[in-house]
Design a protein around this motif. Structure first.
Motif, PDB file in Angstrom:
ATOM      1  N   ASN A  65      38.666  38.956  28.144  1.00 13.66           N
ATOM      2  CA  ASN A  65      39.771  39.880  27.845  1.00 13.66           C
ATOM      3  C   ASN A  65      39.870  41.003  28.880  1.00 13.66           C
ATOM      4  O   ASN A  65      40.050  42.169  28.532  1.00 13.66           O
ATOM      5  N   THR A 106      42.366  44.838  39.184  1.00 12.73           N
ATOM      6  CA  THR A 106      43.550  44.817  40.034  1.00 12.73           C
ATOM      7  C   THR A 106      43.369  43.647  41.009  1.00 12.73           C
ATOM      8  O   THR A 106      42.419  42.879  40.901  1.00 12.73           O
ATOM      9  N   PRO A 161      42.123  42.451  31.423  1.00 18.34           N
ATOM     10  CA  PRO A 161      43.520  42.341  31.860  1.00 18.34           C
ATOM     11  C   PRO A 161      43.710  42.749  33.319  1.00 18.34           C
ATOM     12  O   PRO A 161      42.904  43.474  33.898  1.00 18.34           O
ATOM     13  N   GLU A 162      44.790  42.273  33.896  1.00 16.00           N
ATOM     14  CA  GLU A 162      45.208  42.731  35.217  1.00 16.00           C
ATOM     15  C   GLU A 162      46.195  43.875  35.025  1.00 16.00           C
ATOM     16  O   GLU A 162      47.170  43.740  34.280  1.00 16.00           O
ATOM     17  N   VAL A 163      45.920  44.995  35.683  1.00 13.21           N
ATOM     18  CA  VAL A 163      46.712  46.210  35.484  1.00 13.21           C
ATOM     19  C   VAL A 163      47.177  46.740  36.834  1.00 13.21           C
ATOM     20  O   VAL A 163      46.423  46.731  37.810  1.00 13.21           O
ATOM     21  N   PHE A 195      39.562  46.971  33.325  1.00  9.99           N
ATOM     22  CA  PHE A 195      40.633  46.093  33.792  1.00  9.99           C
ATOM     23  C   PHE A 195      40.359  45.705  35.247  1.00  9.99           C
ATOM     24  O   PHE A 195      39.383  46.159  35.862  1.00  9.99           O
TER      25      PHE A 195
END
Length: 333
Positions: free
Chosen positions: A23, A100, A25-27, A98
């Motif tokens: 879990n 990038t 995420p890409e932010v 998260f």
């Protein structure tokens, strides 16, 4: 901690690692955070002061470069930080992690600065502030050790301060932290805080991690902030100050301590002697400092000399010349 408790802790950590990996995420940072300034940097990446745009709160975002950081290393540091964050003397870590395109990122609470910023070369830190640090670092290490974890990177840069008098300090940076009993390789560089059993490892050797590693580093840290000097450059026989210390430790009736130690009281020297035992199995626990709080740690001679030159001391261990580890970042392999 018994074996069943330690195994439960290891299973809990493994489950956190797996869940976080699934879990993450890409932010897009600019769409969610306003970056205000850089707080620190190293070979691992950067720590940036950021404001969460949706809530308006400030935080420290730690950016770790993907091209040099394994995902498991990032997840390990983040999850261990979360597990330990409940303790008042360990940095708070938010449930924000998260990625990038180029970095892994997680969020922590802000501090004023780190302990290094308070250290005056050849003088150190005022005694009362040192004792406040000692109490809080001891508590943080005891908490970690009870959970079966060893920090492995205790140094002033990894002690965050929340006021200039050290009424609140917190342990941070768990990039080298691992469970007690883990087999590790030698580090890329031996710092003055590195225990002798780590310093003597060859390139292909491995060491079973014990909590005594932290006790050694804690003792060196206390010496540094009390005196403004390193006790030695590296805990190896070829280092004259370390060699002189080990001779004294074996037989103080015959050998004398190096000059840097003369500014400490007998009680402080005895406290550090119990922490800085070359044989790791004979070191005391971090809470040894609690037994010495009511006695002075700096001698009256040191107070008289604070406004005069101390050039007669061994300047090869002078903090102002050598204590710049901000760009050193070592990862467990």
């Amino acid at each position: 901690m018994n074996l069943n408790q330690r195994r439960r802790s290891e299973i809990h950590l493994e489950e956190m690692l797996l869940l976080t990996a699934q879990n993450l995420p890409e932010v897009e940072v600019k769409d969610n955070y306003t970056i205000l300034k850089e707080l620190g940097n190293g070979s691992y990446g950067q720590v940036l002061l950021a404001m969460n745009q949706s809530q308006g709160n400030l935080m420290a975002l730690k950016f770790m470069q993907k091209n040099i950081t394994d995902l498991q290393v990032f997840l390990g540091e983040y999850c261990i930080s979360l597990i330990l964050a409940a303790h008042p003397c360990i940095i708070g870590t938010f449930g924000i992690a998260f990625q990038t395109d180029s970095h892994y990122v997680f969020a922590q609470e802000l501090a004023v600065d780190n302990l290094f910023s308070l250290m005056k070369p050849q003088i150190g830190v005022p005694e009362m502030a040192v004792k406040r640090c000692a109490i809080q670092i001891s508590s943080a290490l005891e908490y970690m050790h009870l959970k079966g974890l060893v920090h492995r990177d205790i140094k002033p840069e990894n002690i965050l301060i929340f006021d200039r008098e050290c009424r609140q300090v917190k342990l941070t940076d768990f990039g080298l932290t691992c469970p007690k009993g883990t087999s590790v390789e030698s580090l890329s560089e031996n710092l003055p805080y590195t225990a002798p059993e780590m310093c003597k490892l060859g390139a292909s050797d491995r060491l079973i991690v014990q909590t005594s590693l932290d006790v050694w580093s804690f003792g060196v840290l206390l010496f540094c902030i009390l005196t403004g000097y390193f006790p030695w450059n590296s805990a190896v026989p070829t280092d004259k100050n370390y060699s002189d210390y080990t001779k004294w430790h074996r037989s103080s009736r015959i050998f004398q301590l190096p000059m840097q130690w003369k500014v400490l009281t007998t009680e402080a020297v005895e406290m550090l002697r119990k922490m800085l035992v070359p044989e790791p199995t004979k070191r005391c626990t971090p809470n040894e400092v609690m037994n010495c709080l009511k006695t002075p740690w700096k001698s009256h001679l040191e107070n008289k000399n604070q406004n005069t030159s101390r050039g007669k001391l061994d300047n090869s261990n002078y903090l102002g010349d050598r204590l710049d580890n901000k760009n050193i970042r070592r990862r467990a392999r």
